[in-house]
Write a protein that holds these residues in place. Sequence first.
Motif, PDB file in Angstrom:
ATOM      1  N   ALA A 177       0.861  -1.198   0.000  1.00  5.55           N
ATOM      2  CA  ALA A 177       0.000   0.000   0.000  1.00  5.55           C
ATOM      3  C   ALA A 177       0.895   1.245   0.000  1.00  5.55           C
ATOM      4  O   ALA A 177       1.015   1.932   1.013  1.00  5.55           O
ATOM      5  N   PRO A 178       1.540   1.557  -1.133  1.00 13.28           N
ATOM      6  CA  PRO A 178       2.557   2.619  -1.148  1.00 13.28           C
ATOM      7  C   PRO A 178       2.024   4.019  -0.937  1.00 13.28           C
ATOM      8  O   PRO A 178       2.779   4.909  -0.547  1.00 13.28           O
ATOM      9  N   TYR A 179       0.737   4.246  -1.207  1.00 12.89           N
ATOM     10  CA  TYR A 179       0.193   5.599  -1.107  1.00 12.89           C
ATOM     11  C   TYR A 179      -0.835   5.743   0.005  1.00 12.89           C
ATOM     12  O   TYR A 179      -1.596   6.702   0.035  1.00 12.89           O
ATOM     13  N   ALA A 180      -0.850   4.777   0.933  1.00 16.36           N
ATOM     14  CA  ALA A 180      -1.873   4.807   1.976  1.00 16.36           C
ATOM     15  C   ALA A 180      -1.690   5.984   2.922  1.00 16.36           C
ATOM     16  O   ALA A 180      -2.672   6.531   3.434  1.00 16.36           O
ATOM     17  N   PHE A 181      -0.444   6.382   3.157  1.00 12.33           N
ATOM     18  CA  PHE A 181      -0.172   7.474   4.088  1.00 12.33           C
ATOM     19  C   PHE A 181       0.155   8.753   3.328  1.00 12.33           C
ATOM     20  O   PHE A 181       0.685   8.717   2.213  1.00 12.33           O
ATOM     21  N   LEU A 215      -1.716 -11.575  -1.424  1.00 14.14           N
ATOM     22  CA  LEU A 215      -1.126 -10.258  -1.702  1.00 14.14           C
ATOM     23  C   LEU A 215      -2.205  -9.197  -1.840  1.00 14.14           C
ATOM     24  O   LEU A 215      -2.116  -8.102  -1.269  1.00 14.14           O
ATOM     25  N   LEU A 216      -3.228  -9.502  -2.618  1.00 15.64           N
ATOM     26  CA  LEU A 216      -4.298  -8.530  -2.851  1.00 15.64           C
ATOM     27  C   LEU A 216      -5.060  -8.237  -1.563  1.00 15.64           C
ATOM     28  O   LEU A 216      -5.393  -7.074  -1.273  1.00 15.64           O
ATOM     29  N   ILE A 218      -5.364  -4.515   0.332  1.00 17.11           N
ATOM     30  CA  ILE A 218      -6.638  -3.884   0.712  1.00 17.11           C
ATOM     31  C   ILE A 218      -6.695  -3.659   2.217  1.00 17.11           C
ATOM     32  O   ILE A 218      -7.102  -2.591   2.692  1.00 17.11           O
ATOM     33  N   ALA A 219      -6.265  -4.666   2.979  1.00 16.04           N
ATOM     34  CA  ALA A 219      -6.291  -4.547   4.442  1.00 16.04           C
ATOM     35  C   ALA A 219      -5.365  -3.435   4.920  1.00 16.04           C
ATOM     36  O   ALA A 219      -5.698  -2.693   5.857  1.00 16.04           O
ATOM     37  N   ALA A 220      -4.191  -3.284   4.287  1.00 11.61           N
ATOM     38  CA  ALA A 220      -3.257  -2.224   4.690  1.00 11.61           C
ATOM     39  C   ALA A 220      -3.862  -0.849   4.458  1.00 11.61           C
ATOM     40  O   ALA A 220      -3.732   0.052   5.297  1.00 11.61           O
ATOM     41  N   LEU A 265      -7.110  -0.088   4.341  1.00 14.21           N
ATOM     42  CA  LEU A 265      -8.194   0.107   5.307  1.00 14.21           C
ATOM     43  C   LEU A 265      -7.647   0.376   6.706  1.00 14.21           C
ATOM     44  O   LEU A 265      -8.184   1.219   7.440  1.00 14.21           O
ATOM     45  N   LEU A 266      -6.570  -0.330   7.074  1.00 14.54           N
ATOM     46  CA  LEU A 266      -5.969  -0.130   8.391  1.00 14.54           C
ATOM     47  C   LEU A 266      -5.437   1.297   8.533  1.00 14.54           C
ATOM     48  O   LEU A 266      -5.614   1.930   9.585  1.00 14.54           O
ATOM     49  N   ALA A 267      -4.794   1.791   7.481  1.00 14.23           N
ATOM     50  CA  ALA A 267      -4.257   3.156   7.539  1.00 14.23           C
ATOM     51  C   ALA A 267      -5.374   4.178   7.729  1.00 14.23           C
ATOM     52  O   ALA A 267      -5.251   5.126   8.513  1.00 14.23           O
ATOM     53  N   CYS A 268      -6.477   3.993   7.006  1.00 10.37           N
ATOM     54  CA  CYS A 268      -7.595   4.951   7.104  1.00 10.37           C
ATOM     55  C   CYS A 268      -8.316   4.846   8.442  1.00 10.37           C
ATOM     56  O   CYS A 268      -8.786   5.860   8.976  1.00 10.37           O
ATOM     57  N   TRP A 269      -8.393   3.642   8.977  1.00 12.11           N
ATOM     58  CA  TRP A 269      -9.142   3.461  10.227  1.00 12.11           C
ATOM     59  C   TRP A 269      -8.303   3.771  11.453  1.00 12.11           C
ATOM     60  O   TRP A 269      -8.741   4.475  12.359  1.00 12.11           O
ATOM     61  N   ARG A 270      -7.042   3.277  11.458  1.00  7.67           N
ATOM     62  CA  ARG A 270      -6.225   3.408  12.659  1.00  7.67           C
ATOM     63  C   ARG A 270      -5.518   4.763  12.754  1.00  7.67           C
ATOM     64  O   ARG A 270      -5.363   5.320  13.830  1.00  7.67           O
ATOM     65  N   TRP A 271      -5.093   5.306  11.616  1.00 10.50           N
ATOM     66  CA  TRP A 271      -4.370   6.588  11.611  1.00 10.50           C
ATOM     67  C   TRP A 271      -5.005   7.546  10.599  1.00 10.50           C
ATOM     68  O   TRP A 271      -4.365   7.926   9.608  1.00 10.50           O
TER      69      TRP A 271
END
Length: 734
Positions: free
Chosen positions: A287-291, A415-416, A420-422, A424-430
């Motif tokens: 998830a390279p652009y999650a943050f 992998l997929l 997706i989980a990464a 969602l985790l970034a948006c929910w946790r941070w």
Amino acid sequence: MHRNAQLCIAARQKQPPLACLWGVLCCAMLLALAAPSLLGRLPTADDLGAFHYPLRVFYSQQLAAGESFDWWPQIFGGMYLTGEGQLGGYHPWHLTLYRWLPVDAAFRLEVWIHYPVLLLGMFVLLRHWKLDRSAALFGAAAFSFGGFNLLHYVHVNAIGVVAHLPWLLWSADVALGSESAGRRRWVRLLFSLLIASQILLGYPQYVWICLLAVVGLCGFRLYLCWRPTIRRRAGWLAFAAAIGLLIGGVQLLPTYDALQHSVRTDWSAGSAASGSLHPLNLLQLVAPYAFENRVVGANTHELGLYAGSATLALVVWLGCNWTLAGRLRPLAGAAVALAVLSLWMAFGEYGLLYQVQTWLPVVGKFRFPCRMIVLFQFALAVLAAIAWYCLVQRLAAPSSLDSPKSKWPGAASALLLASIAAGLLACWRWPEHAAAWPLVVAGPALLALAVGLVTLAARRNVAALYALALLAAVDWGLYGLTYAVYRQPDVVAENIPESEGRIALNARDSQRFAGNESTLTGRRRIDGYAGLTPRQSLDYSQLAALQLAGVEWVAEYREVLGAGKDALQRQNGFVRIDNRLPRTWLVGEALATADPAKDLLTIDPRQIALVESPLELSGPAEPGRAVGESSIVRDRPGDVELAVRSQGDALLILTESFHPGWQVRIDGQPGEVLRVYGDFIGVEVPDGASRVELRFRPASLRYGALLSACGLVLLWVSHGCSVWRNRTDQRKSA
């Protein structure tokens, strides 16, 4: 003919011109890197403008004037520039480039040229390891443009050192494995010169990282073939490396000197581990652009771990089809080991392995363990190139050879789901650090596309390989170019007032003016920005210290202790310091102290000097009467001449930073340079008129130049002896 050989020939005959495609894509990436410069824009984003460009402007000016560039007087009240290490001023390439080209053209070329050198070196290395042209070009592009090296575009000398890595590994591997004595001799010569070139570029941490990779390669070769001949060749290679270290002495010893006089000497192991890669950054891989900053942390180019969706998908596919690697399995296994160890080292304080390095002298002072990411991405590039090679070979292989129990479908799904989980985790946790949702979605989308194309390519779909190549190039470009190359340069909006004295800009709680851009206008600073920050004894938040150093303007957000706010004049976000002392004056009394920062607040520095050990002078002048007068006749970097007229034995003060490398001659006779007020230069002068000449001639530079000369002689002698011995053996055998 062996069945595998038949398949290889068939694959070469039937495979599409993928090598041509990769050649075009590599040229396009190099052109994209050069485009801003070709359009007239100077690369000044981040450290390029904050440090490297101002430094090289000074370097170019000194070369044009035929003067020494070892001392830079414009930051920290003067600093040992060669020792600081990031100029590489004695490298023949830099000496030629900045002597004969305008500084802007030279800087643009220096920033760009390392990438084609790196690309070509990686291609040569992978071809040496028996990969076909398309796989070698893919691996070369994956390492040159995939993440780390593009993000570090702002660290020009770091990329310069890393560009030597594939050439070092190639020369070391040939020196260990070639059966031709003549070829081994020439590559050992090249190996020595490559080591020297790396050191002369002046970034010892990356030299150390590259040497670790070379040691790992030698260990791998010895593991594969533990023969006396290989051990002897490894010994000769170590000797060649030692010669390279000697040749680099003119940079190596000054860097060690500067280290001893920098703030790093006080660092603990915890300080050296600053810049560790937090394990949560593994989310970047999927998830390279999650943050918002792309990384867990604030330093994107240091913590960036993403190597590209195509690279990751190919590496996982190779892991699921390990037997297809065939003769390349030992190389793939070594790459996996390198990836694991380098990533573990990059974790720093979170992985414990880096603590071993902190126990070592010198290299234990290196900070930012995350820089070991460069070896991690090198290993991924090698693995991805092997996977690409296997996919190309499958184009000619009959489907009956396919494994019926491939783990790839399950791994691809995992992998997929992880991507997706990464997100969602970034948006929910941070949520406060998460990027906009289109960017969060971009990571899983890119990975899904890469996984689909790898799946099709594994089923012998030629078009999928073309599409995968295009996806990889676009993915690398979007990730690296948009961050490091095409973003707008950092611009300081505030207007710094004109100043006859020095200025003070940095503050602990602000990043404004963090760079050295102000030096481009001729302004001198008592602070500054450098990798090896010189140790300073005085507290430059105190009014007395600022006055002593001749500081005229201080950035308003920087606290000035000892002065009422109403007493300070303000202009354009700056406050003015009144009653500052001149650059040079004479005193008749000296007071020995171990704490100059504290004692400075209790004396009048116009009358009393603070020194390290007791000093007998003629005594204080009468109240209101000066001990004498001094004036500056010549003031050049590392070369200052003063005319002095003293009434009795006195101490001449010059507010240039003290370093043991300063030498003085008084009326042609050698004298002693003293440390005064903890940070500055003092010279004891006799009664009457005298001429004082100060030169910056550090012993580390002299001895370093001597080591370099010895190394070059030893290189010539050892190579000549090897040639003579080889010819003698040939005559005897004839």
